[in-house]
Design a protein around this motif. Structure first.
Motif, short mmCIF file in Angstrom:
data_model
loop_
_atom_site.label_atom_id
_atom_site.label_comp_id
_atom_site.label_asym_id
_atom_site.label_seq_id
_atom_site.Cartn_x
_atom_site.Cartn_y
_atom_site.Cartn_z
N ALA A 190 -7.20 3.88 -1.86
CA ALA A 190 -5.81 3.64 -1.47
C ALA A 190 -5.10 2.87 -2.58
O ALA A 190 -5.49 1.74 -2.89
CB ALA A 190 -5.76 2.86 -0.16
N SER B 112 0.85 -1.18 0.00
CA SER B 112 0.00 0.00 0.00
C SER B 112 0.89 1.24 0.00
O SER B 112 1.81 1.36 0.82
CB SER B 112 -0.91 0.02 1.22
OG SER B 112 -1.62 1.24 1.31
N VAL C 249 -2.42 0.51 -4.33
CA VAL C 249 -1.59 -0.62 -3.91
C VAL C 249 -0.76 -1.07 -5.11
O VAL C 249 -1.31 -1.35 -6.19
CB VAL C 249 -2.45 -1.78 -3.38
CG1 VAL C 249 -1.57 -2.99 -3.04
CG2 VAL C 249 -3.25 -1.34 -2.16
N TYR D 48 -2.32 -2.74 5.27
CA TYR D 48 -2.30 -1.37 5.79
C TYR D 48 -3.02 -1.37 7.13
O TYR D 48 -3.59 -2.37 7.57
CB TYR D 48 -2.98 -0.38 4.83
CG TYR D 48 -4.33 -0.80 4.28
CD1 TYR D 48 -5.43 -1.01 5.11
CD2 TYR D 48 -4.51 -0.95 2.91
CE1 TYR D 48 -6.65 -1.38 4.60
CE2 TYR D 48 -5.73 -1.32 2.37
CZ TYR D 48 -6.80 -1.53 3.23
OH TYR D 48 -8.01 -1.90 2.71
#
Length: 648
Positions: free
Chosen positions: A45, A34, A47, A113
Motif C-alpha cells: 500500500a 494512504s 503512502v 487506513y
C-alpha cells in the motif's frame, strides 16, 4: 494503553538508532495519506508523506486495530515530501500510525487506513484460483431462507431435497463459512425443536408446503452433527456468549446418544443403528409401507425386521463431537466435565478400533446378530465415512495413512470401471438388497449404493494432504476441477461411468461435494487450518511443492470468516536451487490471531539448512509424515516472516 507503552519503547529505540543523523528541520506540519483508504493484508500500500521544511530520514510506525505493532517503514523526505510502500498486517479494521523524524520526534499520528480481507487464492493456476468463486456461485443456488415460527432461518439445502437438513447444512459449512454471514439461525431453529430427551429432527419444517420437522428413525448421527455445528459456528463467529447459550442443547444431544437404548449399545459401549448404507437414511431389506402415507418405499422406519449393528461413522463422529463439546465446556468453566468427555471419546475409539478396524479401513457394518448378505463381499466394502474420518481428529497416523492408501490402491486397480475412486460404497450391494420400490439407489452404482460422490473425493483429498499423500490430494482436486469445468455443474453423485441422475431429482449445484473439495484446497493444499476459535491459533502448511503437475512458485492466500473478523493471510514463494545458489522458501504471514504454527513442506530431494524468523536464526525442526518432511516454526503476533534455505 498497550499501544502507548509499545510506542514509547519504539520511540526510544528509534531515537537511539537515529542519533548520528542530523536532519534539516524547521517547525514542521506533517501528514501521511494512504493512497488506498481500504487495503488488503500483505498487499503493498503506497503512502504519501509530507513534513514541511524537513529533509532527511523518517519512520512510519503502524499499529493494528487491536493496538499491536504491525510494522516500521523507513523513508527519506526530500524538500518536505516522500512516499513509502507499507505492508498491511494484523487485525481487521482501522489501523493507526505515527510518523517520526530522525531525532525521534513524533510529528503526526492518526488513522492511516482500514484493513479488510476476503477469501482469495492466487497461485497462477487458473483452476485453483477459480475454484472458490465457482463453489460460491454453485452454493448461491443452494441457499434457502424462510420464516419459521416468526423467525427467519437460513441454511443450505440438500441437493436432493428442498428442505433444510441438519446433516447437509453442516457438511456444507466447509465452504459457506467464507461467505455466509447468517450462521446462527439454523442451529437455533433446531434447538427450538429439540425433544425433551435431547433428540433432534433430521430437517426443519417447511410450513408453506405443509411439511413438518421429522426424524428418520433409522438415523443415529443427527445429535453429534448438531454439536459439531454449534462448535464450528462458534469457531467461525468467535461469539462465545452465543455458544454458551447453545451449550445446554449440545449437552442434551450428546447425553441422548450415549444413553438412549435406540442409539446406544451398552454391551459394546458404541453407537448402534439399523443396517443402512453408511450414514444414509434407509435400511437393508425389502420395501416397507410408509406409516404416514401408506405408500410402499424405502425402509426409513424401525420394525421387527430391523437388523442392528455398529457403523463406524457414527462412532468416529461422536468421538469428534465429544472433543468439540469438551472445548466448549472448558470455555464455560466446566473443566471436570470436559475431561470426562475426552475420556469417553478416547475409550470409544479404543472399542471401535477393536471391533471395526481391519488394518486397512473400517468395516462398513458389524452386525450385532450375524446373518448373510448375499451377492457382496462385505469384508471388502469401503464406505464413505472412512474418508470423512480422515478429518475428524480421532485417527492415529497409521490409520489415516492406511485409509488413504486403500483409496489409492483402488484408484490404481486395473479392473476399476468407475471414473473416480470417490465411492459411496465399494463394492456396492446387489440390486434389491435395499428395497426402494424402484427409486434411485436400489441398483448397484446408483446414489449411495456405489455411486461416485465428490463429497467423498473432497474429504479424501483433505485427508491425503493431512497424512503425507500430498501429490494424491492435488490429483483429486485437479480431477474435480476438470469435471466441473467440463460440465459447468456439480452433482451429489454420478454413475460409475460418469453419467448423472435426472436433473429434476438432483440439483446440478451440489454444495456438499463442492464444499468438501474447497476444504481440500484451502485447508489441504493452501494448508490453512484454524486450530481453535476465529483463527486465533492457526497452523499454516503450504503444500505447493508437492503439486505433481504445476510448478507453483508464488502464492497469495487469504481465508476470511464472513460472519466474524477472523482471518489469516500469507504470501509463499519458492526459489529452486541453481548451480550457484541454494534453494529457498519464503513465507510472510499475518492475521487477526495471536499465534502461528508454520509447517513448510520441504521439496522432495532438498534438505533445510537454515531457518530464520523475522530475520533471526532459529533451530531447524523437522516433522515427518510418510516420506513428507516439514520445517516447523512457532511464531506469534501479526508480523511473521520466515525464510528457509535448502540444499540438495
Amino acid at each position: 494503553m498497550k499501544r502507548l507503552i509499545l510506542l514509547f519503547a519504539l520511540i526510544g529505540l528509534l531515537a537511539s538508532l537515529s542519533a548520528p543523523i542530523t536532519p534539516a528541520l524547521a517547525e514542521p506540519s506533517a501528514t501521511f495519506t494512504s493512497l488506498n483508504p481500504v487495503v488488503q493484508p500483505l498487499a503493498s500500500a503506497p503512502v504519501a508523506v509530507r513534513i514541511s521544511g524537513y529533509d532527511g530520514p523518517a519512520t512510519l510506525l503502524i499499529f493494528d486495530s487491536r493496538g499491536r505493532f504491525a510494522g516500521a517503514f523507513g523513508l527519506t523526505i526530500a524538500n518536505g515530501d516522500g512516499w513509502v510502500e507499507v505492508t498491511p498486517r494484523g487485525g481487521l479494521g482501522d489501523h493507526w500510525a505515527a510518523l517520526f523524524t530522525a531525532d525521534g520526534r513524533m510529528v503526526a499520528n492518526g488513522t492511516i487506513y482500514r484493513l479488510e480481507a476476503e477469501t482469495t487464492l492466487r497461485t497462477g493456476v487458473a483452476g485453483y484460483d477459480r475454484l472458490y468463486p465457482t463453489v460460491r456461485q454453485f452454493m448461491a443456488a443452494d441457499r434457502l431462507s424462510y420464516r419459521l415460527d416468526g423467525q427467519l432461518v437460513a441454511g443450505y439445502r440438500s441437493p436432493d431435497s428442498p428442505l433444510l437438513w441438519l446433516r447437509d447444512h453442516y457438511y456444507q459449512n466447509r465452504a459457506f463459512r467464507y461467505f455466509e454471514t447468517d450462521l446462527r439461525s439454523l442451529p437455533e431453529a433446531f434447538a427450538r425443536v429439540q425433544a425433551p430427551d435431547g433428540s433432534l429432527p433430521d430437517f426443519l419444517a417447511r410450513p408453506e408446503w405443509n411439511i413438518a420437522a421429522f426424524r428418520t428413525p433409522v438415523e443415529a448421527d443427527v445429535e453429534y452433527l448438531f454439536v459439531q455445528l454449534i462448535y464450528e459456528t462458534w469457531q467461525v463467529t468467535g461469539d462465545t456468549a452465543w455458544m454458551l447459550r447453545m451449550l445446554p442443547a449440545a449437552q442434551r444431544a450428546i447425553d441422548y446418544t450415549i444413553r438412549d437404548p435406540l442409539r446406544w449399545e451398552p454391551a459394546l459401549g458404541l453407537v448402534k443403528r439399523p443396517f443402512t448404507i453408511d450414514t444414509w437414511d434407509y435400511e437393508y431389506g425389502p420395501p416397507m409401507i410408509n406409516p404416514n402415507t401408506g405408500e410402499l418405499g424405502p425402509r426409513h422406519w424401525i420394525d421387527d425386521q430391523t437388523k442392528w449393528g455398529i457403523f463406524h461413522g457414527d462412532n468416529t463422529g461422536l468421538a469428534a463431537a465429544l472433543n468439540m463439546l469438551a472445548l466448549m465446556e472448558e470455555a464455560a468453566g466446566q473443566a471436570d466435565l470436559a475431561a470426562v468427555r475426552r475420556t469417553i471419546a478416547a475409550d470409544l475409539m479404543v472399542r471401535l478400533n477393536a471391533l471395526s478396524w481391519n488394518g486397512r479401513f473400517y468395516t462398513h457394518h458389524v452386525k450385532l446378530i450375524p446373518y448373510d448378505v448375499p451377492g457382496v463381499n462385505e469384508a471388502e466394502q469401503l464406505s464413505l465415512s472412512n474418508a470423512i474420518a480422515l478429518n475428524r481428529g480421532v485417527l492415529t497416523e497409521t490409520q489415516g495413512r492406511a485409509i488413504v492408501a486403500e483409496y489409492l490402491r483402488r484408484l490404481n486397480d486395473p479392473n476399476r470401471i468407475a471414473f473416480a475412486e470417490w465411492y459411496s460404497i465399494d463394492p456396492p450391494f446387489p440390486a434389491g438388497a435395499f428395497g426402494m420400490n424402484g427409486r434411485l439407489g436400489e441398483r448397484p452404482g446408483e446414489y449411495v449404493n456405489g455411486g461416485v460422490m465428490p463429497l467423498v473425493g473432497g474429504e479424501l483429498a483433505r485427508g491425503a494432504f493431512r497424512y503425507g499423500y500430498e501429490a494424491y490430494g492435488f490429483n483429486i482436486v485437479q480431477r474435480y476441477i476438470d469435471l466441473i469445468e467440463r460440465t459447468g455443474a456439480t452433482y451429489l453423485w454420478y454413475y460409475p461411468t460418469g453419467g448423472i441422475a435426472p436433473v429434476n431429482e438432483f440439483l446440478p449445484t451440489d454444495g456438499w461435494g463442492a464444499s468438501a473439495m474447497l476444504g481440500a484446497l484451502v485447508e489441504g493444499a493452501a494448508g490453512i487450518e484454524d486450530r481453535h476459535i476465529a483463527f486465533n491459533t492457526v497452523t499454516i502448511s503450504p503444500r505447493w511443492p508437492a503439486d505433481p503437475v504445476y510448478a507453483i512458485r508464488d502464492v497469495y492466500a487469504v481465508a476470511r470468516y464472513a460472519a466474524g473478523d477472523g482471518y489469516v493471510a500469507y504470501r509463499w514463494q519458492y526459489t529452486p536451487a541453481t548451480a550457484n545458489q541454494p534453494g529457498r522458501i519464503d513465507l510472510t504471514a499475518t492475521g487477526s490471531g495471536d499465534s502461528f504454527r508454520l509447517r513448510l513442506l520441504v521439496p522432495a530431494g532438498a534438505t533445510p539448512q537454515t531457518v530464520t524468523l523475522n530475520g533471526a536464526p532459529v533451530p531447524v525442526q523437522i516433522e515427518q509424515i510418510g516420506v513428507s518432511r516439514y520445517a516447523v516454526i512457532a511464531a506469534a503476533g501479526p508480523v511473521t516472516t520466515v525464510s528457509v534455505t535448502l540444499s540438495r
